[in-house]
Structures are given as structure tokens and as C-alpha cells.
Scaffold this motif. Structure first.
Motif, PDB file in Angstrom:
ATOM      1  N   GLY A   1       0.782  -1.224   0.000  1.00  0.00           N
ATOM      2  CA  GLY A   1       0.000   0.000   0.000  1.00  0.00           C
ATOM      3  C   GLY A   1       0.818   1.281   0.000  1.00  0.00           C
ATOM      4  O   GLY A   1       0.278   2.368   0.225  1.00  0.00           O
ATOM      5  N   LYS A   2       2.112   1.155  -0.275  1.00  0.00           N
ATOM      6  CA  LYS A   2       2.965   2.359  -0.251  1.00  0.00           C
ATOM      7  C   LYS A   2       2.958   3.077  -1.611  1.00  0.00           C
ATOM      8  O   LYS A   2       3.512   4.159  -1.742  1.00  0.00           O
TER       9      LYS A   2
ATOM     10  N   THR B   1       5.245  -7.487  -4.727  1.00  0.00           N
ATOM     11  CA  THR B   1       4.353  -7.765  -3.594  1.00  0.00           C
ATOM     12  C   THR B   1       5.139  -7.594  -2.288  1.00  0.00           C
ATOM     13  O   THR B   1       6.354  -7.805  -2.254  1.00  0.00           O
ATOM     14  N   ASN B   2       4.427  -7.219  -1.245  1.00  0.00           N
ATOM     15  CA  ASN B   2       5.062  -7.077   0.072  1.00  0.00           C
ATOM     16  C   ASN B   2       3.961  -6.996   1.130  1.00  0.00           C
ATOM     17  O   ASN B   2       3.663  -5.923   1.656  1.00  0.00           O
TER      18      ASN B   2
ATOM     19  N   LEU C   1       1.619  -6.956   4.370  1.00  0.00           N
ATOM     20  CA  LEU C   1       1.919  -6.379   5.686  1.00  0.00           C
ATOM     21  C   LEU C   1       1.572  -7.332   6.823  1.00  0.00           C
ATOM     22  O   LEU C   1       2.145  -7.237   7.897  1.00  0.00           O
ATOM     23  N   GLY C   2       0.625  -8.231   6.611  1.00  0.00           N
ATOM     24  CA  GLY C   2       0.158  -9.073   7.722  1.00  0.00           C
ATOM     25  C   GLY C   2       0.089 -10.541   7.337  1.00  0.00           C
ATOM     26  O   GLY C   2       0.397 -10.925   6.196  1.00  0.00           O
ATOM     27  N   VAL C   3      -0.353 -11.338   8.300  1.00  0.00           N
ATOM     28  CA  VAL C   3      -0.397 -12.799   8.116  1.00  0.00           C
ATOM     29  C   VAL C   3      -1.355 -13.187   6.978  1.00  0.00           C
ATOM     30  O   VAL C   3      -1.028 -14.033   6.141  1.00  0.00           O
ATOM     31  N   TYR C   4      -2.531 -12.551   6.951  1.00  0.00           N
ATOM     32  CA  TYR C   4      -3.500 -12.878   5.896  1.00  0.00           C
ATOM     33  C   TYR C   4      -2.864 -12.690   4.516  1.00  0.00           C
ATOM     34  O   TYR C   4      -2.878 -13.604   3.679  1.00  0.00           O
ATOM     35  N   GLY C   5      -2.299 -11.519   4.265  1.00  0.00           N
ATOM     36  CA  GLY C   5      -1.693 -11.225   2.962  1.00  0.00           C
ATOM     37  C   GLY C   5      -0.510 -12.136   2.670  1.00  0.00           C
ATOM     38  O   GLY C   5      -0.340 -12.591   1.531  1.00  0.00           O
ATOM     39  N   LYS C   6       0.283 -12.424   3.716  1.00  0.00           N
ATOM     40  CA  LYS C   6       1.459 -13.294   3.513  1.00  0.00           C
ATOM     41  C   LYS C   6       1.024 -14.699   3.114  1.00  0.00           C
ATOM     42  O   LYS C   6       1.612 -15.315   2.218  1.00  0.00           O
ATOM     43  N   THR C   7      -0.006 -15.216   3.786  1.00  0.00           N
ATOM     44  CA  THR C   7      -0.441 -16.586   3.472  1.00  0.00           C
ATOM     45  C   THR C   7      -1.142 -16.637   2.115  1.00  0.00           C
ATOM     46  O   THR C   7      -1.017 -17.615   1.388  1.00  0.00           O
TER      47      THR C   7
ATOM     48  N   GLU D   1      -2.080  -4.632  10.237  1.00  0.00           N
ATOM     49  CA  GLU D   1      -1.917  -3.382   9.490  1.00  0.00           C
ATOM     50  C   GLU D   1      -2.539  -3.551   8.102  1.00  0.00           C
ATOM     51  O   GLU D   1      -2.396  -4.603   7.475  1.00  0.00           O
ATOM     52  N   ARG D   2      -3.262  -2.523   7.636  1.00  0.00           N
ATOM     53  CA  ARG D   2      -3.865  -2.558   6.299  1.00  0.00           C
ATOM     54  C   ARG D   2      -3.065  -1.686   5.331  1.00  0.00           C
ATOM     55  O   ARG D   2      -2.523  -0.665   5.748  1.00  0.00           O
TER      56      ARG D   2
END
Ligand SMILES: NC(=O)c1ccc[n+]([C@@H]2O[C@H](COP(=O)([O-])OP(=O)(O)OC[C@H]3O[C@@H](n4cnc5c(N)ncnc54)[C@H](OP(=O)(O)O)[C@@H]3O)[C@@H](O)[C@H]2O)c1
Length: 285
Positions: A110-111, A122-123, A125-131, A250-251
Motif C-alpha cells: 500500500g505504499k 508484492t510485500n 503487511l500481515g499474516v492474511y496477505g502473507k499466506t 496493518e492494512r
């Protein structure tokens, strides 16, 4: 007939597929609930692929979607979003099935300040997005015949979502604060379901990663404002900042998806967010 397996029939997106299924008479749908097809269980996945008619497509609408709870439930989120996606990719490879997997804008940090392309770095920020990203990577590594469709801010008349939460809060409270500094694109889950079925109908073999969201860039505050306008609610709506509403996960501040790549695959133009919100709202009345 095209045989299409759909996972997570009771989820928000799964219910949207069921709702529009009759509009696609040339598709033979096989809808499975999480208890009929637990995607984390490889033996169950194999048994469904072995015992039913040969599928042409598998649409994976299953996910661990509790973004904040995922921060404490890393293993479960990984099992569903990563290992589950991998299990489906392995079964699709073995049975020559095309996998259409739904992913998320949360794979980005989101930057950026301009709409994300499929090729952008891709990068999460949290567990949901990482998985979810690990699920994407497992599919890309395992299976050539796949479409990964990243979407954002899903809502509909089904399941739990921002539209329904705002309408509930409007009936319970006089005043509410909604963040105005996170920018994205709301997406009517039924539009996403239609887009997926249009790709199937088109028999496209342009495999890869795609972005799909409704057209337009807004904040959660703007989204809430339009929901209250449609419902004629008199609730006082205050614009707040992300720092005023801390959450465990974090969103991304900005998660608008560029949809140029998917557009030629679709039979209809991607609807604007306001028109689609009005459509979804009319289904709730
Ligand atoms: N919601 C959003 O704002 C949003 C935004 C971007 C992307 N997405 C993505 O869009 C897709 C659809 O999301 P949604 O809004 O429809 O989510 P949802 O309403 O939370 O539905 C998720 C579904 O997954 C099922 N599920 C969970 N674990 C499972 C397992 N082990 N095996 C099989 N099914 C399992 C759940 O089963 P139960 O029915 O038993 O609960 C539920 O039906 C997901 O890939 C999500 O990551 C969503």
C-alpha cells in the motif's frame, strides 16, 4: 457442458456463484461446502477429484479471511490460504483441470500512489496477505493452467461485509467514525463471480495473474457515505484516520488495482463502484 467445481459454497463469493449459476446453462456446477471439501485435507481433495465427473475448471472461493484474527492464527491461515491452494493446484495438475483462484489486494504493502499492476512487487503487511501470497506462489509453481484473480474490498447481499456492517451500525448508533485515509476499490462479489464465469465461457488460455475490482478509487469513509445516502440514514458520519482506529493487522494505505489486463478477457465493461453498490443495496431491500 463445462464441468466446474466451486469450493466454499457458503462463503460470500460462493453464494454469489450459486445466485448467478442459472444464467450459465452451459456450465454444470459442482458446489462444495467446507465440510464436503476441506481444501486443507489432501486426501479429501484427491477423493473429490477422483470420484466425481471430470472437472474442466476448479474455482477456489475458499479462504481464511479473518484479517485480524489471522495475526494470532498463523498456522490455520497458512493451512487454508497456502496449503489448501497448493492441494487444489496439485489435484488440478493431475486431472488436467484449470484452476481459478481468488486472491487479494493485501499482497501489496500500500505504499504506492498509483494503481497496482499484476507485475508490481508484492510485500504483504500481515499474516492474511502473507499466506494468500504463499498460496499464489504455490499455484504458479505447481500448475501452468491457472488464473489467479486478485480482488479488493468485497461486499454483497451475502455473508459478512462492510455494506452490511454499516447498515447494522446505522440502526444501532447515532454517530460513527470511518477511516478516510485508506484508499481502494470496493468490489461487488457478484460482479467478480460474473467476471470469473465470463473467463470460463471465453475458454481463455491466457493463464496468469489478473486484477479485478469495480471501477473507481475511494476511501472507506466515501464508501460508508454512499451506503448511508442510499439507505437514507441520518447517522452522523465522521472521517477518522487509521491511527484513530488501531487494528491487530496493518492494512495497506492504498490498494487500488489496475484492471487493464483483465478487461479484454471480459464480455462486459467493469462496472463503476457506485452503480454496483446501488445494485447490491437493492437486493437487500
Ligand atoms: N472479503 C473481502 O473483502 C476480500 C477482499 C479481497 C479478496 N478476498 C478473497 O476473496 C475470496 C472470497 O472471499 P469471501 O469474501 O467470499 O470470504 P468468506 O465469506 O469469508 O468465505 C470464505 C469461505 O471459505 C471457507 N473455508 C474456510 N476454510 C476452508 C477450508 N479449509 N476448506 C474449504 N473451505 C474453507 C469458509 O467456510 P465456512 O462456510 O465453513 O465458513 C467460507 O465459506 C477469498 O479468496 C478472499 O481471500 C476477499
Amino acid at each position: 457442458m463445462i464441468n466446474v467445481l466451486v469450493t466454499a459454497k457458503d462463503g460470500q463469493l460462493g453464494q454469489c456463484f450459486q445466485d448467478i449459476a442459472l444464467n450459465y446453462p452451459e456450465i454444470n456446477f459442482f458446489f462444495k461446502s467446507s465440510s464436503e471439501l476441506d481444501i486443507t485435507n489432501k486426501a479429501t481433495v484427491d477423493s473429490v477429484f477422483n470420484s466425481e465427473v471430470p472437472f474442466d475448471y476448479c474455482i477456489n472461493a475458499a479462504a481464511y479471511t479473518a484479517v485480524d484474527k489471522a495475526e494470532d492464527n498463523i498456522e490455520l491461515a497458512d493451512q487454508v490460504n497456502h496449503i489448501g491452494a497448493q492441494n487444489l493446484a496439485l489435484a488440478c495438475k493431475k486431472h488436467q483441470v484449470i484452476l481459478i483462484h481468488i486472491s487479494t489486494d493485501f499482497v501489496f504493502d500500500g505504499k504506492s500512489s498509483k494503481a497496482y499492476l499484476e507485475s508490481d512487487i508484492t510485500n504483504p503487511l500481515g499474516v492474511y496477505g502473507k499466506t494468500k501470497l504463499k498460496g499464489e506462489q504455490a499455484i504458479s509453481k505447481t500448475l501452468e493452467q491457472h488464473f489467479i484473480i486478485r480482488t479488493s474490498w468485497l461486499y454483497s447481499e451475502f455473508g459478512n461485509n462492510f455494506l452490511k456492517t454499516m447498515l447494522r451500525l446505522a440502526s444501532e448508533r447515532n454517530e460513527i467514525g470511518v477511516v478516510g485515509d485508506q484508499i481502494g476499490s470496493p468490489t461487488y462479489a457478484k460482479d467478480l463471480a460474473e467476471a470469473v464465469l465470463q473467463i470460463i465461457e471465453a475458454k481463455s488460455s491466457a493463464y496468469g495473474i489478473y486484477h479485478y475490482s469495480n471501477d473507481g478509487e475511494i476511501s472507506w469513509y466515501d464508501f460508508a457515505k454512499e451506503i448511508f445516502r442510499l439507505s437514507g440514514s441520518s447517522i452522523k458520519l465522521n472521517k477518522i484516520e487509521t491511527t484513530d482506529y488501531p487494528t491487530p493487522a496493518e492494512r495497506p494505505q492504498f490498494s487500488v488495482l489496475n484492471t487493464t489486463k483483465i478487461s479484454p478477457l471480459l464480455a462486459i465493461k467493469i462496472p463503476n463502484w457506485k452503480a454496483s453498490l446501488a445494485m447490491a443495496y437493492s437486493k437487500l431491500e
